[in-house]
Scaffold this motif. Sequence first.
Motif, PDB file in Angstrom:
ATOM      1  N   ILE A 161       2.061   5.115 -25.420  1.00  0.00           N
ATOM      2  CA  ILE A 161       2.122   6.550 -25.711  1.00  0.00           C
ATOM      3  C   ILE A 161       2.759   6.707 -27.086  1.00  0.00           C
ATOM      4  O   ILE A 161       3.811   6.117 -27.345  1.00  0.00           O
ATOM      5  N   ASN A 162       2.116   7.471 -27.958  1.00  0.00           N
ATOM      6  CA  ASN A 162       2.638   7.683 -29.304  1.00  0.00           C
ATOM      7  C   ASN A 162       2.396   9.120 -29.739  1.00  0.00           C
ATOM      8  O   ASN A 162       1.708   9.870 -29.061  1.00  0.00           O
ATOM      9  N   ASN A 163       2.950   9.476 -30.897  1.00  0.00           N
ATOM     10  CA  ASN A 163       2.777  10.818 -31.432  1.00  0.00           C
ATOM     11  C   ASN A 163       2.553  10.731 -32.931  1.00  0.00           C
ATOM     12  O   ASN A 163       3.313  10.061 -33.630  1.00  0.00           O
ATOM     13  N   LEU A 164       1.523  11.398 -33.419  1.00  0.00           N
ATOM     14  CA  LEU A 164       1.240  11.434 -34.858  1.00  0.00           C
ATOM     15  C   LEU A 164       2.217  12.321 -35.613  1.00  0.00           C
ATOM     16  O   LEU A 164       2.270  12.295 -36.826  1.00  0.00           O
ATOM     17  N   LYS A 165       2.973  13.154 -34.883  1.00  0.00           N
ATOM     18  CA  LYS A 165       3.889  14.132 -35.454  1.00  0.00           C
ATOM     19  C   LYS A 165       3.147  15.141 -36.343  1.00  0.00           C
ATOM     20  O   LYS A 165       3.646  15.609 -37.357  1.00  0.00           O
TER      21      LYS A 165
END
Length: 127
Positions: free
Chosen positions: A95-99
């Motif tokens: 799980i990640n976030n590009l911001k």
Amino acid sequence: INIETDKYLLKNSLIDDVKSFLFYNNILFYLDENNFLKARNILNNNLFWQINLSSIIKRKDKLIQISQLSNSLIFFFKSGHYIEINHLDGSILSINNLKIKNIIKITSNDSKLLVYQNNGKITILSK
């Protein structure tokens, strides 16, 4: 329609509470109103898998793009979250976030990811 046999391959069916959806390799991936991501075979309507994303994405989030990475699929969401999922069983690998928020479209080539936002901005990211 299969032209040779003159038979319909897809039957009319109704799937309730769909918030957003994408087709990828004859599979319907959709996010329902309760933030369950589901993978459904479009030929026989069987459900391959479903996962609850309520702890990861917000209620108003939407599915934007799907990309393949070896034996996994990467699902991108309007909020900037992206989730790598095992395409066979639906288990979450990362799980990640590009911001980056308010994403409307994502395109990519071998080394770059282009992220389009609804305010007209385009962000270029290295893979």
